[in-house]
Motif scaffolding. Structure first.
Motif, PDB file in Angstrom:
ATOM      1  N   LEU A  21       7.827  -7.140  -5.544  1.00  0.00           N
ATOM      2  CA  LEU A  21       7.189  -6.245  -6.512  1.00  0.00           C
ATOM      3  C   LEU A  21       8.202  -5.308  -7.168  1.00  0.00           C
ATOM      4  N   ALA A  22       9.172  -4.829  -6.412  1.00  0.00           N
ATOM      5  CA  ALA A  22      10.194  -3.948  -6.986  1.00  0.00           C
ATOM      6  C   ALA A  22      11.019  -4.695  -8.029  1.00  0.00           C
ATOM      7  N   GLY A  23      11.419  -5.911  -7.712  1.00  0.00           N
ATOM      8  CA  GLY A  23      12.190  -6.709  -8.662  1.00  0.00           C
ATOM      9  C   GLY A  23      11.373  -7.088  -9.893  1.00  0.00           C
ATOM     10  N   ALA A  24      10.111  -7.455  -9.681  1.00  0.00           N
ATOM     11  CA  ALA A  24       9.248  -7.822 -10.811  1.00  0.00           C
ATOM     12  C   ALA A  24       9.013  -6.629 -11.727  1.00  0.00           C
ATOM     13  N   SER A  25       8.808  -5.459 -11.139  1.00  0.00           N
ATOM     14  CA  SER A  25       8.592  -4.269 -11.979  1.00  0.00           C
ATOM     15  C   SER A  25       9.853  -3.929 -12.773  1.00  0.00           C
ATOM     16  N   TYR A  26      11.019  -4.105 -12.173  1.00  0.00           N
ATOM     17  CA  TYR A  26      12.264  -3.872 -12.915  1.00  0.00           C
ATOM     18  C   TYR A  26      12.362  -4.840 -14.090  1.00  0.00           C
ATOM     19  N   ALA A  54       8.240   3.475 -19.528  1.00  0.00           N
ATOM     20  CA  ALA A  54       8.596   2.371 -18.638  1.00  0.00           C
ATOM     21  C   ALA A  54       9.366   2.879 -17.419  1.00  0.00           C
ATOM     22  N   VAL A  55      10.244   3.848 -17.623  1.00  0.00           N
ATOM     23  CA  VAL A  55      10.994   4.428 -16.501  1.00  0.00           C
ATOM     24  C   VAL A  55      10.036   5.165 -15.568  1.00  0.00           C
ATOM     25  N   ILE A  56       9.079   5.894 -16.129  1.00  0.00           N
ATOM     26  CA  ILE A  56       8.105   6.619 -15.302  1.00  0.00           C
ATOM     27  C   ILE A  56       7.275   5.648 -14.473  1.00  0.00           C
ATOM     28  N   VAL A  57       6.809   4.575 -15.093  1.00  0.00           N
ATOM     29  CA  VAL A  57       6.025   3.581 -14.350  1.00  0.00           C
ATOM     30  C   VAL A  57       6.884   2.929 -13.279  1.00  0.00           C
ATOM     31  N   PHE A  58       8.132   2.615 -13.605  1.00  0.00           N
ATOM     32  CA  PHE A  58       9.032   1.999 -12.632  1.00  0.00           C
ATOM     33  C   PHE A  58       9.260   2.920 -11.436  1.00  0.00           C
ATOM     34  N   VAL A  59       9.484   4.198 -11.689  1.00  0.00           N
ATOM     35  CA  VAL A  59       9.682   5.166 -10.602  1.00  0.00           C
ATOM     36  C   VAL A  59       8.423   5.253  -9.748  1.00  0.00           C
ATOM     37  N   LEU A  60       7.256   5.276 -10.373  1.00  0.00           N
ATOM     38  CA  LEU A  60       5.998   5.331  -9.618  1.00  0.00           C
ATOM     39  C   LEU A  60       5.824   4.091  -8.740  1.00  0.00           C
ATOM     40  N   VAL A  61       6.190   2.933  -9.266  1.00  0.00           N
ATOM     41  CA  VAL A  61       6.104   1.706  -8.472  1.00  0.00           C
ATOM     42  C   VAL A  61       7.021   1.802  -7.252  1.00  0.00           C
ATOM     43  N   LEU A  62       8.252   2.273  -7.446  1.00  0.00           N
ATOM     44  CA  LEU A  62       9.172   2.412  -6.311  1.00  0.00           C
ATOM     45  C   LEU A  62       8.657   3.410  -5.284  1.00  0.00           C
ATOM     46  N   LEU A  63       8.084   4.511  -5.745  1.00  0.00           N
ATOM     47  CA  LEU A  63       7.544   5.510  -4.821  1.00  0.00           C
ATOM     48  C   LEU A  63       6.362   4.956  -4.033  1.00  0.00           C
ATOM     49  N   VAL A  64       5.477   4.252  -4.697  1.00  0.00           N
ATOM     50  CA  VAL A  64       4.320   3.658  -4.020  1.00  0.00           C
ATOM     51  C   VAL A  64       4.773   2.617  -3.002  1.00  0.00           C
ATOM     52  N   ALA A  72       3.239   1.397   6.645  1.00  0.00           N
ATOM     53  CA  ALA A  72       3.121   0.150   7.408  1.00  0.00           C
ATOM     54  C   ALA A  72       3.969   0.171   8.679  1.00  0.00           C
ATOM     55  N   GLY A  73       4.766   1.216   8.869  1.00  0.00           N
ATOM     56  CA  GLY A  73       5.559   1.327  10.083  1.00  0.00           C
ATOM     57  C   GLY A  73       6.995   0.884   9.939  1.00  0.00           C
ATOM     58  N   VAL A  74       7.417   0.591   8.732  1.00  0.00           N
ATOM     59  CA  VAL A  74       8.822   0.210   8.509  1.00  0.00           C
ATOM     60  C   VAL A  74       9.657   1.485   8.554  1.00  0.00           C
ATOM     61  N   PRO A  75      10.731   1.519   9.325  1.00  0.00           N
ATOM     62  CA  PRO A  75      11.573   2.718   9.365  1.00  0.00           C
ATOM     63  C   PRO A  75      12.106   3.059   7.968  1.00  0.00           C
ATOM     64  N   PRO A  76      12.160   4.340   7.624  1.00  0.00           N
ATOM     65  CA  PRO A  76      12.615   4.728   6.280  1.00  0.00           C
ATOM     66  C   PRO A  76      13.980   4.171   5.897  1.00  0.00           C
ATOM     67  N   TRP A  77      14.917   4.117   6.839  1.00  0.00           N
ATOM     68  CA  TRP A  77      16.241   3.574   6.525  1.00  0.00           C
ATOM     69  C   TRP A  77      16.167   2.096   6.184  1.00  0.00           C
ATOM     70  N   GLN A  78      15.153   1.406   6.696  1.00  0.00           N
ATOM     71  CA  GLN A  78      14.985  -0.014   6.405  1.00  0.00           C
ATOM     72  C   GLN A  78      14.216  -0.217   5.097  1.00  0.00           C
ATOM     73  N   ALA A  79      13.441   0.775   4.697  1.00  0.00           N
ATOM     74  CA  ALA A  79      12.679   0.672   3.444  1.00  0.00           C
ATOM     75  C   ALA A  79      13.594   0.775   2.225  1.00  0.00           C
ATOM     76  N   VAL A  80      14.709   1.454   2.375  1.00  0.00           N
ATOM     77  CA  VAL A  80      15.618   1.662   1.233  1.00  0.00           C
ATOM     78  C   VAL A  80      16.099   0.337   0.640  1.00  0.00           C
ATOM     79  N   PRO A  81      16.694  -0.582   1.413  1.00  0.00           N
ATOM     80  CA  PRO A  81      17.124  -1.840   0.784  1.00  0.00           C
ATOM     81  C   PRO A  81      15.956  -2.709   0.334  1.00  0.00           C
ATOM     82  N   LEU A  82      14.808  -2.583   1.001  1.00  0.00           N
ATOM     83  CA  LEU A  82      13.656  -3.383   0.604  1.00  0.00           C
ATOM     84  C   LEU A  82      13.107  -2.953  -0.748  1.00  0.00           C
ATOM     85  N   VAL A  83      13.139  -1.660  -1.031  1.00  0.00           N
ATOM     86  CA  VAL A  83      12.597  -1.150  -2.292  1.00  0.00           C
ATOM     87  C   VAL A  83      13.667  -1.089  -3.372  1.00  0.00           C
TER      88      VAL A  83
END
Length: 133
Positions: A21-26, A54-64, A72-83
């Motif tokens: 989803l992050a890549g598709a939104s980009y 478009a930048v605002i929507v993209f930022v909102l998608v990344l934040l969500v 979902a229980g993913v550690p924050p340090w692990q969420a960084v590369p995923l998002v």
């Protein structure tokens, strides 16, 4: 036992879906060629192809997505590369394939935007993790 299995499934699903989803939104929201260009032929004043909405929507998608991973229980340090990983790689590919005719600020811009995306993902994942408790 059933609660553990469903939690594992949701966490795995989030870890697979978030980068997609992050890549598709980009790709949908940010133009592939980010160089400034004249609005009309022969003009000296250049404008950016990037739109504010478009930048605002993209930022909102990344934040969500970051909050969803944290919840979902993913550690924050692990969420960084995923998002931020896929959009950062796409941004780098865009910078490397579209050379500027004059000064080339893109390497510095890539680092700055990558740090912004990573910071947003980290903060959102922390917020999602806290709200899940």
């Amino acid at each position: 036992m059933r609660e553990w299995g469903s939690h594992w499934f949701m966490r795995t699903l989030a870890m697979v879906v978030a980068p997609v989803l992050a890549g598709a939104s980009y790709l949908l929201l940010i133009p592939w060629d980010l160089r400034n260009r004249p609005e009309h032929p022969g003009e000296l004043i250049e404008t950016t192809p990037v739109r504010t909405w478009a930048v605002i929507v993209f930022v909102l998608v990344l934040l969500v997505l970051g909050a969803w991973l944290g919840r979902a229980g993913v550690p924050p340090w692990q969420a960084v590369p995923l998002v931020a990983g896929v959009p950062s790689a796409l941004l780098l590919a865009s910078y490397l394939t579209h050379h500027a005719p004059d000064a080339n600020p893109w390497p510095l811009a890539w680092v700055c935007f990558t740090l912004l995306m990573a910071g947003a993902a980290l903060l959102a994942a922390f917020a999602g993790r806290v709200s899940a408790r």
